[in-house]
Write a protein that holds these residues in place. Structure first.
Motif, PDB file in Angstrom:
ATOM      1  N   ILE A  85       0.821  -1.203   0.000  1.00 27.21           N
ATOM      2  CA  ILE A  85       0.000   0.000   0.000  1.00 27.21           C
ATOM      3  C   ILE A  85       0.857   1.256   0.000  1.00 27.21           C
ATOM      4  O   ILE A  85       0.399   2.328  -0.391  1.00 27.21           O
ATOM      5  CB  ILE A  85      -0.942  -0.031   1.221  1.00 27.21           C
ATOM      6  N   THR A  86       2.106   1.141   0.389  1.00 27.53           N
ATOM      7  CA  THR A  86       2.965   2.323   0.420  1.00 27.53           C
ATOM      8  C   THR A  86       3.469   2.729  -0.960  1.00 27.53           C
ATOM      9  O   THR A  86       4.065   3.776  -1.115  1.00 27.53           O
ATOM     10  CB  THR A  86       4.178   2.097   1.338  1.00 27.53           C
ATOM     11  N   PRO A  91      -2.803   3.390  -3.427  1.00 25.96           N
ATOM     12  CA  PRO A  91      -3.827   4.097  -2.664  1.00 25.96           C
ATOM     13  C   PRO A  91      -4.978   4.620  -3.520  1.00 25.96           C
ATOM     14  O   PRO A  91      -6.141   4.553  -3.118  1.00 25.96           O
ATOM     15  CB  PRO A  91      -3.047   5.247  -2.026  1.00 25.96           C
ATOM     16  N   GLN A  95      -8.755   3.626  -2.859  1.00 24.42           N
ATOM     17  CA  GLN A  95      -9.770   4.658  -2.659  1.00 24.42           C
ATOM     18  C   GLN A  95     -10.959   4.450  -3.591  1.00 24.42           C
ATOM     19  O   GLN A  95     -12.108   4.456  -3.163  1.00 24.42           O
ATOM     20  CB  GLN A  95      -9.141   6.032  -2.895  1.00 24.42           C
ATOM     21  N   GLU A  98     -12.923   1.406  -2.709  1.00 21.97           N
ATOM     22  CA  GLU A  98     -13.769   1.627  -1.535  1.00 21.97           C
ATOM     23  C   GLU A  98     -15.004   2.445  -1.904  1.00 21.97           C
ATOM     24  O   GLU A  98     -16.113   2.134  -1.461  1.00 21.97           O
ATOM     25  CB  GLU A  98     -12.990   2.339  -0.422  1.00 21.97           C
ATOM     26  N   GLU A 107     -17.953  -4.458   1.893  1.00 26.03           N
ATOM     27  CA  GLU A 107     -16.816  -4.071   2.707  1.00 26.03           C
ATOM     28  C   GLU A 107     -15.566  -4.608   2.037  1.00 26.03           C
ATOM     29  O   GLU A 107     -15.631  -5.543   1.242  1.00 26.03           O
ATOM     30  CB  GLU A 107     -16.976  -4.671   4.116  1.00 26.03           C
TER      31      GLU A 107
ATOM     32  N   ILE B  85      -6.762   7.898   2.124  1.00 25.85           N
ATOM     33  CA  ILE B  85      -5.649   6.981   1.930  1.00 25.85           C
ATOM     34  C   ILE B  85      -4.697   7.491   0.854  1.00 25.85           C
ATOM     35  O   ILE B  85      -3.532   7.100   0.812  1.00 25.85           O
ATOM     36  CB  ILE B  85      -6.192   5.580   1.576  1.00 25.85           C
ATOM     37  N   THR B  86      -5.164   8.372   0.006  1.00 23.09           N
ATOM     38  CA  THR B  86      -4.300   8.872  -1.065  1.00 23.09           C
ATOM     39  C   THR B  86      -3.308   9.921  -0.574  1.00 23.09           C
ATOM     40  O   THR B  86      -2.420  10.318  -1.308  1.00 23.09           O
ATOM     41  CB  THR B  86      -5.126   9.471  -2.220  1.00 23.09           C
ATOM     42  N   PRO B  91      -0.642   5.748   4.044  1.00 22.10           N
ATOM     43  CA  PRO B  91      -0.301   4.369   3.691  1.00 22.10           C
ATOM     44  C   PRO B  91       0.736   3.740   4.616  1.00 22.10           C
ATOM     45  O   PRO B  91       0.624   2.563   4.958  1.00 22.10           O
ATOM     46  CB  PRO B  91       0.233   4.506   2.264  1.00 22.10           C
ATOM     47  N   VAL B  94      -1.097   2.668   7.651  1.00 18.69           N
ATOM     48  CA  VAL B  94      -1.933   1.511   7.359  1.00 18.69           C
ATOM     49  C   VAL B  94      -1.075   0.252   7.287  1.00 18.69           C
ATOM     50  O   VAL B  94      -1.419  -0.786   7.847  1.00 18.69           O
ATOM     51  CB  VAL B  94      -2.691   1.710   6.029  1.00 18.69           C
ATOM     52  N   LEU B 109     -10.603  -3.036   9.406  1.00 21.90           N
ATOM     53  CA  LEU B 109     -11.642  -2.474   8.559  1.00 21.90           C
ATOM     54  C   LEU B 109     -11.239  -1.036   8.296  1.00 21.90           C
ATOM     55  O   LEU B 109     -11.320  -0.179   9.176  1.00 21.90           O
ATOM     56  CB  LEU B 109     -13.005  -2.537   9.251  1.00 21.90           C
ATOM     57  N   LEU B 110     -10.751  -0.806   7.093  1.00 20.79           N
ATOM     58  CA  LEU B 110     -10.225   0.510   6.748  1.00 20.79           C
ATOM     59  C   LEU B 110     -11.275   1.341   6.016  1.00 20.79           C
ATOM     60  O   LEU B 110     -11.856   0.883   5.041  1.00 20.79           O
ATOM     61  CB  LEU B 110      -9.003   0.348   5.844  1.00 20.79           C
ATOM     62  N   THR B 111     -11.520   2.529   6.513  1.00 28.03           N
ATOM     63  CA  THR B 111     -12.447   3.401   5.800  1.00 28.03           C
ATOM     64  C   THR B 111     -11.838   4.798   5.708  1.00 28.03           C
ATOM     65  O   THR B 111     -11.041   5.192   6.546  1.00 28.03           O
ATOM     66  CB  THR B 111     -13.801   3.542   6.523  1.00 28.03           C
ATOM     67  N   SER B 112     -12.205   5.518   4.664  1.00 25.38           N
ATOM     68  CA  SER B 112     -11.718   6.885   4.565  1.00 25.38           C
ATOM     69  C   SER B 112     -12.893   7.845   4.480  1.00 25.38           C
ATOM     70  O   SER B 112     -13.943   7.523   3.929  1.00 25.38           O
ATOM     71  CB  SER B 112     -10.785   7.043   3.371  1.00 25.38           C
ATOM     72  N   VAL B 114     -12.657  10.929   3.232  1.00 24.08           N
ATOM     73  CA  VAL B 114     -12.472  11.874   2.144  1.00 24.08           C
ATOM     74  C   VAL B 114     -13.068  13.248   2.458  1.00 24.08           C
ATOM     75  O   VAL B 114     -13.630  13.907   1.581  1.00 24.08           O
ATOM     76  CB  VAL B 114     -13.011  11.344   0.795  1.00 24.08           C
ATOM     77  N   ARG B 119     -19.545  10.554   4.368  1.00 22.12           N
ATOM     78  CA  ARG B 119     -18.683   9.386   4.390  1.00 22.12           C
ATOM     79  C   ARG B 119     -18.215   9.079   5.807  1.00 22.12           C
ATOM     80  O   ARG B 119     -18.029   7.921   6.183  1.00 22.12           O
ATOM     81  CB  ARG B 119     -17.472   9.596   3.480  1.00 22.12           C
ATOM     82  N   SER B 122     -20.985   7.253   7.316  1.00 17.92           N
ATOM     83  CA  SER B 122     -21.091   5.880   6.818  1.00 17.92           C
ATOM     84  C   SER B 122     -19.930   5.036   7.346  1.00 17.92           C
ATOM     85  O   SER B 122     -20.069   3.841   7.580  1.00 17.92           O
ATOM     86  CB  SER B 122     -21.157   5.863   5.290  1.00 17.92           C
ATOM     87  N   ARG B 126     -20.494   1.563   9.219  1.00 20.50           N
ATOM     88  CA  ARG B 126     -19.846   0.328   8.800  1.00 20.50           C
ATOM     89  C   ARG B 126     -19.106  -0.326   9.966  1.00 20.50           C
ATOM     90  O   ARG B 126     -19.127  -1.544  10.128  1.00 20.50           O
ATOM     91  CB  ARG B 126     -18.889   0.629   7.649  1.00 20.50           C
TER      92      ARG B 126
END
Lengths: 353, 353
Positions: A85-86, A91, A95, A98, A107, B85-86, B91, B94, B109-112, B114, B119, B122, B126
DNA sequence: CTGTTAGCGCATTCAC
DNA sequence: GTGAATGCGCTAACAG
């Protein structure tokens, strides 16, 4: 929304979260009706549905996905395996993936292999244990053994670029040739005669494919590939620096360098800078991937774009299609993705000419 | 390992994966024993345990985590909410977080968010639906309303930097002052008199904290902060470019610019380049975060480091501690994290002096 | 259209 | 030390 919970005296200090029974009791309906209402089954009486939803909202009830998954057999989880991911290439994909997943109430189980077979294996194990409904593999060419375990369990798979043509596995094939040809011809048009290529790690099929595309493109225009000019990198910035050092040590140095990915190109540029070589005046550089940062480095990097958004979109689509189809599906789908040169400021007319 | 499955004639074309009953049958023990063996309960007879494991290996059996979670109440999932994540800052976190999670048999469980309240909402939903056992919030200062829903459900939380001092919530406090002071003093030592600061979005507490730290550091050494020299950015490269434009338009231009994060610094450098301004000769730039790419851009960016690995480590530790404690835990733990200047090549003696 | 009932796969009581 | 039985929270048959 007030997220109420009720506390049982038996559970000391611990509050029980609502369950479907409690909702049913309070809405004065059966649990089945609650279930139906929540799942928006149309046959349920609007009156009752409203009553159910009211209680649900009031109590801040959220269905337990574990229980749901257990009975329905659907976890609504897709696995996403990336190499690391790095690497800024990923990413953007994560994104986008997701974003789409959220829209579809899926999920994501994200794992990275960090180029370690052990981690690759554990990634697969984690996917299986969590019972993902499908897996997108974006490692650009790691062990296919892993695949077997998943394939055997009939888990839909989508590979980017390197998928073997086996049944029940979808592939997103990338047309490397197109973008790389554009790059080579661009350099040739700029009168570059000595064009080098820094590859990725040659254990990766995608790296091999890019190298081949380069060699082919050079031959196409009647030039020959100087073996010394093709040096192996590893898709990292450090690798790019090392590669440039080797190239700089050559008697006859290249006037242009194409790289197997942007990180490599950034490393090359960085090392050239340390050597006091000016880009693009004395050396032209072209990257690959078009990661976000490519347009912000100095000089902005001319590179070959491969749409990350599109990859994510196609991968998700492939998985969703496999899942929604009830017949076991004979063959996986095939998608094609183009690559294109995007011109910025890291290339110029060959200086020595 | 041969991942066998057995097919029932009733399920047309669909193979049933092994379940604990099938293992029990084949190992000629009860399901309870299989469960115990798999969970390495010491009281089980070694003979039987071996028999069980043999069958498990042979059939490639993996326990169903959904069922396990349902009965045990433990999902072994930690949530990780990041702003996006961008942003290359995340990263690394993570990755580290995943490394540790894997070691402890946890899933992420990764969420962003943004930067979108919808979001964010949500994300929280989640997390709750999947019944995560804890959540690390790395948004550096978004709505705290979200927190309530989770806190109410007694989900352990750890905030980086911006956590409110409420019970049952852990915090990783970042000492911005330390690194930023080092940066300011470094510039002052280089005889810079006109030092600008490009902030992050001022809705973020972390951005405000960095700005304050800058202003404080300037005052500490008896200089005053020129209001025009503090301009708001948004932690993106585009924002950095915009900010530089504003700064460049000033009658008296700064000779040094500190930035609230590295992306901003990269944008500033990029725009300076377009203005034909040479870094560090004519302008010194300092970033913040020390993202990986900072050392590879040209010139390598002097920046203030905040260890991503350490953040991940502390966050995970905090969560794990909360989970493993059986008493509900009165107060969350507090951790401290330092920041430090790392010198590279984007700063130099003030030129006009 | 709604309610009752029976599991989903597993961990965990209890008897033995 | 082991096994039979119970239930986690929910959906899907089925019967009404």
């Amino acid at each position: 929304m007030t997220a109420n919970v009720y506390c049982t005296s038996s559970s000391v200090g611990r509050c029980r979260i609502m369950d479907i029974r409690e909702i049913a009791k309070r809405a004065k309906v059966s649990t089945a009706t609650v279930s139906r209402a929540i799942n928006r089954i149309p046959t349920v009486d609007p009156q009752l549905a409203k009553r159910v939803w009211k209680v649900v909202e009031e109590l801040g009830y959220y269905p337990n996905t574990q229980a749901r998954a257990l009975v329905s057999g659907k976890t609504r989880i897709f696995g996403l395996i990336v190499s690391e991911i790095t690497n800024p290439f990923f990413p953007e994909i994560v994104q986008s993936f997701e974003d789409i997943a959220v829209q579809h109430n899926y999920e994501i189980l994200l794992t990275s292999t960090v180029h370690d077979p052990k981690r690759m294996e554990s990634s697969v194990r984690r996917m299986i244990e969590r019972r993902v409904e499908g897996v997108a593999v974006l490692t650009f060419g790691m062990e296919e053994a892993l695949l077997e375990d998943l394939r055997f369990r009939k888990v839909p798979l989508v590979f980017v670029d390197v998928g073997p043509p086996v049944p029940r596995v979808s592939n997103i094939r990338i047309n490397y040739q197109r973008g790389i040809r554009q790059g080579v011809q661009h350099l040739a048009a700029l009168r570059h005669q000595r064009i080098a290529f820094v590859t990725g790690p040659l254990v990766l099929k995608s790296a091999i494919a890019r190298k081949h595309a380069f060699e082919e493109s050079v031959r196409e225009i009647g030039m020959r590939v100087e073996p010394n000019f093709v040096v192996e990198g590893d898709h990292t910035m450090e690798g790019g620096m090392l590669a440039f050092k080797r190239l700089a040590g050559l008697r006859s140095r290249p006037t242009a360098i194409m790289c197997s990915n942007d990180l490599t190109a950034i490393g090359v540029m960085r090392e050239a800078f340390d050597h006091g070589i000016s880009i693009p005046r004395e050396l032209s550089v072209i990257g690959f991937d078009d990661v976000r940062v490519a347009q912000f480095i100095i000089p902005p990097l001319t590179t070959i774009q491969m749409s990350q958004t599109e990859i994510a979109r196609l991968a998700f689509k492939a998985l969703l299609q496999d899942v929604e189809r009830d017949t076991p599906a004979a063959n996986g789908s095939e998608y094609a993705l183009n690559t294109d040169l995007v011109l910025r400021k890291s290339t110029a007319l060959a200086s020595g000419q």
